[in-house]
Write an enzyme that holds these catalytic residues in place. Sequence first.
Site, PDB file in Angstrom:
ATOM      1  N   ASN A   1      26.144  13.803 -56.646  1.00 43.49           N
ATOM      2  CA  ASN A   1      25.398  13.962 -57.839  1.00 43.49           C
ATOM      3  C   ASN A   1      25.229  15.233 -58.255  1.00 43.49           C
ATOM      4  O   ASN A   1      24.899  15.488 -59.536  1.00 43.49           O
ATOM      5  CB  ASN A   1      23.858  13.048 -57.378  1.00 43.49           C
ATOM      6  CG  ASN A   1      23.942  11.861 -57.579  1.00 43.49           C
ATOM      7  OD1 ASN A   1      24.871  11.134 -58.028  1.00 43.49           O
ATOM      8  ND2 ASN A   1      23.014  10.999 -56.799  1.00 43.49           N
TER       9      ASN A   1
ATOM     10  N   GLU B   1      26.708   9.630 -48.045  1.00 42.36           N
ATOM     11  CA  GLU B   1      26.303  11.019 -47.700  1.00 42.36           C
ATOM     12  C   GLU B   1      25.181  11.144 -46.602  1.00 42.36           C
ATOM     13  O   GLU B   1      24.306  10.601 -46.848  1.00 42.36           O
ATOM     14  CB  GLU B   1      25.917  11.835 -49.105  1.00 42.36           C
ATOM     15  CG  GLU B   1      26.893  11.955 -50.017  1.00 42.36           C
ATOM     16  CD  GLU B   1      26.388  12.742 -51.221  1.00 42.36           C
ATOM     17  OE1 GLU B   1      27.286  13.554 -51.772  1.00 42.36           O
ATOM     18  OE2 GLU B   1      25.429  12.329 -51.815  1.00 42.36           O
TER      19      GLU B   1
ATOM     20  N   HIS C   1      22.713   8.197 -48.334  1.00 42.67           N
ATOM     21  CA  HIS C   1      22.911   8.158 -49.670  1.00 42.67           C
ATOM     22  C   HIS C   1      24.177   7.233 -49.813  1.00 42.67           C
ATOM     23  O   HIS C   1      25.106   7.732 -49.742  1.00 42.67           O
ATOM     24  CB  HIS C   1      22.905   9.606 -50.583  1.00 42.67           C
ATOM     25  CG  HIS C   1      22.930   9.330 -51.843  1.00 42.67           C
ATOM     26  ND1 HIS C   1      23.834  10.223 -52.556  1.00 42.67           N
ATOM     27  CD2 HIS C   1      22.479   8.380 -52.738  1.00 42.67           C
ATOM     28  CE1 HIS C   1      23.515   9.913 -53.962  1.00 42.67           C
ATOM     29  NE2 HIS C   1      22.822   8.927 -54.170  1.00 42.67           N
TER      30      HIS C   1
ATOM     31  N   SER D   1      18.461   9.924 -54.238  1.00 41.78           N
ATOM     32  CA  SER D   1      19.882  10.565 -54.864  1.00 41.78           C
ATOM     33  C   SER D   1      19.976  11.941 -54.956  1.00 41.78           C
ATOM     34  O   SER D   1      20.743  12.526 -55.205  1.00 41.78           O
ATOM     35  CB  SER D   1      19.885  10.115 -56.546  1.00 41.78           C
ATOM     36  OG  SER D   1      19.420   8.919 -56.576  1.00 41.78           O
TER      37      SER D   1
HETATM   38  N1  3HC Z   1      28.610  -5.863 -56.298  1.00 45.14           N
HETATM   39  C1  3HC Z   1      29.697  -6.224 -55.486  1.00 45.14           C
HETATM   40  N2  3HC Z   1      30.779  -6.201 -55.880  1.00 45.14           N
HETATM   41  C2  3HC Z   1      31.379  -5.709 -57.014  1.00 45.14           C
HETATM   42  C3  3HC Z   1      30.467  -5.513 -57.860  1.00 45.14           C
HETATM   43  C4  3HC Z   1      28.968  -5.509 -57.679  1.00 45.14           C
HETATM   44  N3  3HC Z   1      28.059  -4.877 -58.378  1.00 45.14           N
HETATM   45  N4  3HC Z   1      31.025  -4.756 -59.180  1.00 45.14           N
HETATM   46  C5  3HC Z   1      32.257  -4.989 -58.766  1.00 45.14           C
HETATM   47  N5  3HC Z   1      32.469  -5.624 -57.622  1.00 45.14           N
HETATM   48  C6  3HC Z   1      33.798  -6.032 -56.897  1.00 45.14           C
HETATM   49  C7  3HC Z   1      34.455  -7.247 -57.644  1.00 45.14           C
HETATM   50  O1  3HC Z   1      33.813  -8.519 -57.196  1.00 45.14           O
HETATM   51  C8  3HC Z   1      35.748  -6.858 -57.321  1.00 45.14           C
HETATM   52  O2  3HC Z   1      36.034  -7.453 -56.089  1.00 45.14           O
HETATM   53  P1  3HC Z   1      37.498  -8.106 -55.552  1.00 45.14           P
HETATM   54  O3  3HC Z   1      38.674  -6.746 -55.543  1.00 45.14           O
HETATM   55  O4  3HC Z   1      37.289  -8.741 -54.133  1.00 45.14           O
HETATM   56  O5  3HC Z   1      38.025  -9.190 -56.507  1.00 45.14           O
HETATM   57  C9  3HC Z   1      36.099  -5.199 -57.176  1.00 45.14           C
HETATM   58  O6  3HC Z   1      34.739  -5.031 -57.019  1.00 45.14           O
HETATM   59  C10 3HC Z   1      36.822  -4.721 -58.418  1.00 45.14           C
HETATM   60  O7  3HC Z   1      35.779  -5.140 -59.432  1.00 45.14           O
HETATM   61  P2  3HC Z   1      36.326  -5.637 -61.218  1.00 45.14           P
HETATM   62  O8  3HC Z   1      37.737  -5.900 -60.877  1.00 45.14           O
HETATM   63  O9  3HC Z   1      35.181  -6.500 -61.685  1.00 45.14           O
HETATM   64  O10 3HC Z   1      36.177  -4.146 -61.880  1.00 45.14           O
HETATM   65  P3  3HC Z   1      36.614  -2.706 -61.740  1.00 45.14           P
HETATM   66  O11 3HC Z   1      38.047  -2.761 -60.965  1.00 45.14           O
HETATM   67  O12 3HC Z   1      36.795  -1.984 -62.700  1.00 45.14           O
HETATM   68  O13 3HC Z   1      35.653  -1.851 -60.736  1.00 45.14           O
HETATM   69  C11 3HC Z   1      33.716  -0.611 -60.381  1.00 45.14           C
HETATM   70  C12 3HC Z   1      34.427  -2.054 -60.933  1.00 45.14           C
HETATM   71  C13 3HC Z   1      33.873  -0.802 -58.857  1.00 45.14           C
HETATM   72  C14 3HC Z   1      32.180  -0.572 -60.476  1.00 45.14           C
HETATM   73  C15 3HC Z   1      34.782   0.464 -60.848  1.00 45.14           C
HETATM   74  O14 3HC Z   1      34.631   0.767 -62.270  1.00 45.14           O
HETATM   75  C16 3HC Z   1      33.976   1.874 -60.283  1.00 45.14           C
HETATM   76  O15 3HC Z   1      34.399   2.341 -59.327  1.00 45.14           O
HETATM   77  N6  3HC Z   1      33.411   2.662 -61.332  1.00 45.14           N
HETATM   78  C17 3HC Z   1      32.767   3.908 -60.790  1.00 45.14           C
HETATM   79  C18 3HC Z   1      31.398   3.607 -59.849  1.00 45.14           C
HETATM   80  C19 3HC Z   1      30.859   5.094 -59.548  1.00 45.14           C
HETATM   81  O16 3HC Z   1      31.256   6.011 -59.952  1.00 45.14           O
HETATM   82  N7  3HC Z   1      29.742   4.805 -58.702  1.00 45.14           N
HETATM   83  C20 3HC Z   1      28.980   5.940 -58.512  1.00 45.14           C
HETATM   84  C21 3HC Z   1      27.682   6.085 -59.108  1.00 45.14           C
HETATM   85  S1  3HC Z   1      26.765   7.446 -58.725  1.00 45.14           S
HETATM   86  C22 3HC Z   1      25.767   6.818 -57.488  1.00 45.14           C
HETATM   87  O17 3HC Z   1      25.606   5.545 -57.268  1.00 45.14           O
HETATM   88  C23 3HC Z   1      24.813   7.637 -56.964  1.00 45.14           C
HETATM   89  C24 3HC Z   1      23.430   7.416 -57.426  1.00 45.14           C
HETATM   90  O18 3HC Z   1      22.498   8.253 -56.629  1.00 45.14           O
HETATM   91  C25 3HC Z   1      22.829   7.796 -58.813  1.00 45.14           C
END
Ligand code: 3HC
Length: 285
Positions: A190, A152, A140, A119
């Site tokens: 990040n 990334e 990443h 990360s």
């Molecule tokens: N695995 C697989 N698919 C998933 C999932 C998971 N863990 N979570 C959600 N999904 C899928 C669902 O099945 C759904 O699919 P569909 O459209 O085919 O039905 C779709 O994603 C949308 O899910 P939901 O309707 O349940 O929920 P949301 O529309 O609220 O989306 C979310 C959930 C995608 C997590 C959204 O809230 C989001 O984009 N959040 C921000 C995530 C973010 O910022 N991530 C980056 C974190 S930083 C990082 O990772 C870096 C690291 O180094 C720290």
Amino acid sequence: MEFKAIGVLGAGTMGAGIAQVCAEAGFKVVLVDIAPEFVDKAVKGMNKNWSKAVEKGKMAADQAEKLNALVTTSTDNAAFKDCDIVIEAIVENIDIKKKVFKQLGEICGPDAILASNTSALSITEIAAATNRPNKVVGMHFFNPVPVMKLIEVIPGAETTDDVVEAVMDLSRKIGKEPVRAKESPGFIVNRILVPYINEAAIVYQEGIASAEEIDKAMKLGANMPMGPLALCDLVGIDVVLAICEYYWREFGDSKYRPSLAFRQKVRAGHLGMKTGKGFYDYTKK
Ligand code: 3HC
């Protein structure tokens, strides 16, 4: 460079997601972790996601079986010996990563690329521990990997352009959009996202608003898909704390001081969704 078999080291949330999207793109995947229960849990999770896709009519039932057949698992890194690339997604500890990358260099063929899903840590430092610093690169991914489009791609000091291009190309083949970033703590996302989450935790710690109110405010006031504290629980409070501490050490700038709320929750073992408790309680759902 042609990729046929992809190794994924670490079967946690990120490793499982990476293995899933690689299999979905038709690659053979070798998934390794230290204990059979870790790889079994990851494979179960992938199959659950594929079953859901079948239920939603987004995937044929026989396709889910084919994808499952593409994934083999092991608890021995020697299983990576014929992989064209190994993507590491283990704990964010530079000493462990250096040890593991040195070993991967000894196991894999001379042309194999070694990629790290770190990360924030230095690719150059990880690469320097191997017999092939020119073939070590940052790759990443973002959580949840099956959903998030970005990768990334970060070259270390000695990474060649053809290795970077090959990894950017592979990223597109697995359905992602690559962005190249220079090596610097936290790269792009990040570097910006973690101080934002940290500030939200400071607002929480100061009692300005509850976790629910902070998240609601950022969702409705800034159109974030989820609030910063829910996101922190998703990523892992321990992970966010470690990244803040790393920035503080690397940049020597107190603007990266971590919120005390992170420390208190980590001390209590409340690391977010993965332990059932964090800023929110998931055990009641
Ligand atoms: N695995 C697989 N698919 C998933 C999932 C998971 N863990 N979570 C959600 N999904 C899928 C669902 O099945 C759904 O699919 P569909 O459209 O085919 O039905 C779709 O994603 C949308 O899910 P939901 O309707 O349940 O929920 P949301 O529309 O609220 O989306 C979310 C959930 C995608 C997590 C959204 O809230 C989001 O984009 N959040 C921000 C995530 C973010 O910022 N991530 C980056 C974190 S930083 C990082 O990772 C870096 C690291 O180094 C720290």
